[in-house]
Write a protein that holds these residues in place. Structure first.
Motif, mmCIF file in Angstrom:
data_model
loop_
_atom_site.group_PDB
_atom_site.id
_atom_site.type_symbol
_atom_site.label_atom_id
_atom_site.label_comp_id
_atom_site.label_asym_id
_atom_site.label_seq_id
_atom_site.Cartn_x
_atom_site.Cartn_y
_atom_site.Cartn_z
ATOM 1 N N PRO A 76 0.875 -1.248 -0.089
ATOM 2 C CA PRO A 76 -0.540 -0.304 0.103
ATOM 3 C C PRO A 76 0.703 1.062 -0.177
ATOM 4 O O PRO A 76 1.840 1.047 0.529
ATOM 5 N N SER A 77 0.400 1.908 -0.537
ATOM 6 C CA SER A 77 1.259 3.232 -1.164
ATOM 7 C C SER A 77 1.573 4.268 0.681
ATOM 8 O O SER A 77 2.924 4.454 0.578
ATOM 9 N N ASP A 78 0.773 4.034 1.374
ATOM 10 C CA ASP A 78 1.410 4.295 2.870
ATOM 11 C C ASP A 78 2.152 3.748 3.207
ATOM 12 O O ASP A 78 2.792 4.134 4.800
ATOM 13 N N LEU A 80 5.411 2.990 1.611
ATOM 14 C CA LEU A 80 6.273 2.836 1.639
ATOM 15 C C LEU A 80 7.553 2.839 2.590
ATOM 16 O O LEU A 80 8.707 2.963 2.258
ATOM 17 N N LYS A 100 3.227 0.556 -5.852
ATOM 18 C CA LYS A 100 1.531 0.161 -4.953
ATOM 19 C C LYS A 100 1.075 0.017 -5.190
ATOM 20 O O LYS A 100 1.102 -0.639 -6.591
ATOM 21 N N SER A 108 -3.664 -5.093 -6.813
ATOM 22 C CA SER A 108 -1.983 -4.974 -6.215
ATOM 23 C C SER A 108 -1.709 -5.592 -7.238
ATOM 24 O O SER A 108 -0.511 -5.376 -7.243
ATOM 25 N N ASN A 111 -0.910 -4.012 -10.788
ATOM 26 C CA ASN A 111 -0.049 -3.312 -10.853
ATOM 27 C C ASN A 111 1.587 -4.097 -10.364
ATOM 28 O O ASN A 111 2.562 -3.221 -11.209
#
Length: 244
Positions: A76-78, A80, A100, A108, A111
């Motif tokens: 998840p981006s938060d 990284l 991300k 996910s 991606n």
């Protein structure tokens, strides 16, 4: 070997070769929040035998004997920045690329696949970031099976009796005809790309369910040690299994 007598569907046994006649890639998906762990951090970042759970998982796929050419970690981006700090803190040097994630596991994985755009052929494994104990032999066998048959999934026979539910109550199920699905789940790269071009459905629970309308899924005998760290008890068991 399992002692259960089962008639359908059988596990497929594959001869494991020491050579690697095909390109191999891996997508490690880690999107947990740690809610069921009751922890103050996502479960993939919890410490297991002196380092984060996720470090153990990455190392399983970085084994030189597997010859995985590209290892993609989806977070998840938060998370990284936290992962970068942990890599520095614990000296994690396993070569990997961080991508991300999306709002769902399906997004996910998509991606992660997008990062492999430059690759034209091969077999890609999709693996849970919180399965840190997967034996080398299971990973190798699943890659080989996917190379031979297009799609392969590690799975085990349920140990306990299983019951289904209906409006009248419950009914017994024949556990010899059931499998508990694990990861890795390995696929021909082109096949998995084609499956992820289709719309996302609520029935998708793993990558096999995304692919199965396009291609049969072969089962490879998994391992009961291949734990998915979900609860505090799982973490305790994993610690015990890692002890020399």
């Amino acid at each position: 070997m399992f002692t259960d007598s089962y008639d359908f569907p059988p596990f497929h046994t594959y001869r494991v070769s020491s050579s690697t006649p095909f390109s191999r890639f891996a997508i490690i998906v880690a999107g947990g929040t740690g809610t069921r762990m009751g922890a103050d951090r996502p479960k993939q970042f919890l410490e297991l035998a002196g380092e984060p759970v996720l470090a153990h998982t990455l190392r399983r796929f970085s084994d030189p004997g597997l010859d995985v050419q590209e290892l993609v970690l989806v977070l998840p981006s938060d998370q990284l920045a936290t992962w970068q700090i942990l890599c520095e803190q614990y000296g994690i040097t396993v070569p990997h690329t961080v991508v991300k994630g999306g709002a769902t596991r399906w997004a996910s994985v998509r991606n992660g696949l997008a990062h492999l755009t430059a690759q034209t052929s091969g077999v890609v494994a999709v693996h849970d970031g919180v399965r840190p104990l997967t034996p080398h032999a299971i990973i190798e066998a699943t890659y080989q099976a996917a190379y031979n048959h297009g799609a392969a999934v590690a799975a085990v026979v349920p140990k306990d009796s299983v019951r289904g539910l209906n409006q009248q109550g419950s009914y017994a199920l024949n556990r010899s005809r059931l499998r508990l699905v694990q990861t890795p789940q390995c696929f021909d790269l082109a096949l998995l790309r084609r499956a992820y071009q289709l719309p996302e459905l609520t029935t998708f629970t793993d990558d096999a369910s995304v692919v199965e309308d396009l291609h049969p899924i072969h089962l490879v005998e998994g391992d009961y040690r291949n734990l998915k760290i979900t609860t505090p008890e799982d973490l305790l068991l994993a610690e015990a299994l890692l002890r020399p």
